[in-house]
Design an enzyme around this catalytic site. Structure first.
Site, short mmCIF file in Angstrom:
data_model
loop_
_atom_site.label_atom_id
_atom_site.label_comp_id
_atom_site.label_asym_id
_atom_site.label_seq_id
_atom_site.Cartn_x
_atom_site.Cartn_y
_atom_site.Cartn_z
N GLU A 285 37.50 44.64 41.30
CA GLU A 285 38.97 44.66 41.29
C GLU A 285 39.49 45.47 40.10
OE1 GLU A 285 39.30 40.39 41.67
OE2 GLU A 285 40.23 40.64 43.63
N GLU B 73 33.32 36.74 46.60
CA GLU B 73 34.02 35.47 46.28
C GLU B 73 33.79 34.38 47.32
OE1 GLU B 73 35.23 38.46 45.84
OE2 GLU B 73 36.31 38.57 43.95
#
Ligand code: NAI
Length: 703
Positions: free
Chosen positions: A110, A130
């Protein structure tokens, strides 16, 4: 705090380097440090571009998972500094280039995506894993990834969580350039040219909505990550990117991220993540205990387990001597190993060359020739105490005194086996699970005389063999099988009470178990259970109820899959279908034994089977046969197909509330009899409104 981030100039390019070993996680202080470096770069007029890199073995590998755990424990935390960093990076007037090596996972990717460009070495990997922790990307990953890589790729990466290699990431548009030589100079050179490019702001390109891709992603996630909610939340967030402006999409992501982080599934998966690290620690056996070198293994018995164990060692590059009782059995064993390797090649798991090399590491033998060179011997002969004792007495003579003698027994007393040798301190249980070359669990069974070095070596060896080694004590069935007995018993009781096997198994499959308990018993062979039961008949207590239906099936010659009939009927491809005889047989037996019919709901089936597991787990823990409750969880997830997203049986109980579990166990006790006697530890913790996790912590603190 040590310097987590440093920055310096290389000509007109500023380099910001993260230095937070071992994996440069985004721990508190790291985002702040990068922001400070960025401000410094923006202030200096001679700096025209910025490179963000990681020191050591990787770029930023991800968020700091301890932070999620803190939020679970009720501490204030959050992603605020990371979100501010993402905004600062994107808003920078000077182009920022992420230089990726190692892994850029989760928060790492990210951050890289908030930079204007990404370059990587070919060995690097990127990903949004995740969902493996029961959450979704929370740092705008679900919004930026579809804009860079397209909706389909982003859906796949965010919902399944699998890593993507650099070349594929480049082809997908996630990485702008592969750097073949040294990363940092390559990245700096790229950054110099970057000033001449117009930065494609990730937040500005919008992918078109594609309902078909979204539906396909839901289907794939339901199949691959059955029962988990986070993959579907990830899909919803990525889908939002395809119809909403960036900022609004980010709000959808934040809402879903918060929901996932608050879920029991993320609590369970994060518990498992840390649990896998915890089980490798054995109180009292520190790093100062030197391990023994393992260069060669000798295995006795080339049956189902011996053959599988030989492959485990060969796959780790350790030469194997494989001994059988006679040529015919040896040929059979080697033929199975050869066939298994050929299948692995067919399925694309190994290359032909790799499989050939591994096979060559296995030397078949019918005597003990060469055993004197082995550093460890694994015994996998029939489950028969007299045979095991004889084998260990022979091994004691033909091996070096400093060689470890390990038994793969699943039920027998390690101390009794050790007593057949002159070196009980070198004897230990190495309980592999079938198929040994596939199942990750290795129960390492410590006898009363087993030496610290032998334990330390076994734990390290487990890692080398790519297994999760869990140290357990020497009780009947050790930890896993001891708990499995009441679990299976309850499943058979349910059938005896008139519930169809497919209903019982179906409820547990829906709960998330890899297989229902009755199907497992059919697979293992009903005869195996019956033989063990006969052997331990003398230990049975009068007045207690024991499962009989499996013995009745055995008596009728139905052993499960191997005879084509057991709780189910199997066709030639081993596909099960209902066996109508089972309920008829159960009915006859129930009438004779005076058992009440008891149609159970799916919920009750799950409670009876899983709470039986938990109640026994509490006993195992209290008696000290498992070091911690989390060890039991790791055993059940890796050896018995318990769903990781439920955290393992003990964490599942914590999440359900021990008071609730205890109350149900008491009801079952009143209703079904003495085998439901609540475990004292369960009762104690429930009454004190405590948890198994808290019990682990208090024991660790006392140690
Ligand atoms: P198996 O019957 O497939 O293999 C046993 C092998 O040992 C046979 O090939 C036999 O010829 C050989 N053998 C017997 N005496 C020997 C001797 N003196 N020297 C060399 N070889 C000899 O049995 P399996 O299933 O592989 O079980 C072996 C051990 O592993 C048992 O202790 C069992 O309890 C344990 N185990 C079995 C599991 C399973 O799922 N089958 C799982 C975990 C442990």
């Amino acid at each position: 705090m040590a310097n987590l981030v440093s920055y310096y100039k290389e000509g007109n390019v500023a380099v910001i380097a993260v230095d937070n070993p071992p994996v440069n996680a985004l721990s508190p202080g790291v985002p702040e440090g990068i922001m400070e470096g960025l401000r410094w770069a923006l202030m200096h007029d001679d700096v025209e571009a910025v490179v963000l890199a990681g020191r050591g073995r990787t770029f930023i590998a991800g968020a700091d998972i301890r932070e999620f755990e803190k939020i679970h424990a009720g501490h204030h935390g959050g992603l605020d500094p990371i979100l501010r960093l993402l905004a600062d990076l994107e808003d920078s007037d000077k182009p920022v280039v992420a230089a990726i090596h190692g892994t850029a996972f989760g928060g790492g990717l990210e951050v890289a995506m908030a930079c204007h460009y990404r370059v990587a070495v070919p060995t690097a990997q990127v990903g949004q894993p995740e969902v493996k922790l029961g959450i979704i990307p929370g740092g705008q990953g679900t919004q930026r990834l579809p804009r860079l890589a397209g909706l389909g790729k982003a859906l796949e990466m965010c919902s399944l969580g699998e890593p993507v290699r650099a070349a594929e990431a480049k082809a997908a548009g996630i990485i702008d350039e592969l750097i073949e030589g040294e990363l940092l100079p390559g990245a700096i050179a790229f950054a110099r040219h970057a000033t001449a490019r117009t930065p494609p702001r990730a937040s500005q390109k919008i992918a078109a909505p594609d309902p078909d891709a979204v539906a396909a992603a839901h289907e794939a996630a339901s199949k691959r990550l059955r029962g988990q909610t986070a993959p579907h939340a990830a899909i919803e967030a990525v889908e939002a990117a395809s119809r909403l402006p960036f900022r609004e999409g980010c709000q959808v992501e934040t809402r879903l991220f918060d929901q996932c982080l608050a879920s029991d599934q993320s609590k369970a998966l994060i518990h498992v993540f840390f649990g896998e690290r915890t089980v490798s620690k054995v109180p009292g056996i520190g790093k100062d205990v030197e391990t023994l070198p393992i260069r060669r293994v000798a295995i006795v018995g080339a049956g189902t387990m011996g053959g599988g164990i030989a492959m485990v060692y060969a796959n780790a590059g350790i030469p194997v001597l494989l001994k059988e009782a006679n040529e015919a059995a040896l040929d059979r064993g080697m033929a199975t190993i050869t066939r298994n390797y050929a299948n692995s090649v067919k399925r694309g798991r190994f290359t032909e060359e790799f499989a050939g090399q591994r096979l060559k590491l296995i030397t078949p033998h019918v005597n003990y020739g060469g055993f004197e060179d082995a550093d460890i011997i694994v015994e996998a002969v029939f489950e028969d105490m007299e045979l095991k004792k004889r084998t260990f007495a022979e091994l004691d003579k033909v091996t070096r005194p400093d060689a470890i003698l390990a038994s793969n027994t699943s039920t027998l007393d390690i101390d009794e086996i050790a007593a057949a040798t002159s070196r009980p301190h070198m004897v230990i249980g190495h309980h592999f699970f079938s198929p040994a070359n596939v199942m990750r669990l290795l129960e390492i069974v410590r006898g009363k005389a087993t030496g610290a070095q032998v334990i330390a070596t076994s734990m390290e060896l487990a890692r080398r063999l790519k297994k999760v080694g869990v140290l357990v004590g020497n009780c009947r069935g050790f930890v896993g099988n001891r708990m499995f007995a009441p679990y299976c018993r309850e499943s058979v009781f349910l059938v005896e009470e008139g519930n169809a096997p497919e209903h019982v198994d179906g409820a547990l499959y829906a709960f998330g178990m890899a297989m229902g308990p009755l199907a497992v018993q059919d697979l293992a062979g009903l005869d195996v259970g019956c033989r063990i039961r006969k052997e331990f008949k003398h230990l049975e207590q009068p007045g207690l109820r024991y499962a009989e239906l499996d013995s009745l099936l055995c008596a009728a010659g139905h052993y499960g899959q191997k005879t084509g009939r057991g709780f189910y009927i199997y066709d030639a491809a081993r596909k099960p279908s209902p066996n109508p005889e089972v309920l008829a047989l159960a009915g006859e037996y129930a009438a004779k034994a005076g058992l009440a019919r008891h149609p159970a709901t799916s919920e009750e089936i799950v409670e009876r089977c899983v709470y039986a597991l938990i109640n026994e787990g509490a006993r195992v823990l209290e008696e000290g046969f498992a070091l911690r409750s989390v060890d039991i969880d790791i055993i059940y997830i890796n050896g018995y197909g318990f769903p990781a997203w439920r955290g393992g049986p003990m964490k599942y109980a914590d999440l359900a509330g021990l008071a609730n579990v205890y109350a149900r166990v008491r009801q079952f006790h009143d209703r079904f009899g003495e085998h439901w006697k609540p475990a004292p530890l369960l009762e104690h913790l429930a009454r004190h409104n405590s948890t198994f996790t808290a019990y682990d912590k208090s024991r660790a603190a006392a140690a």
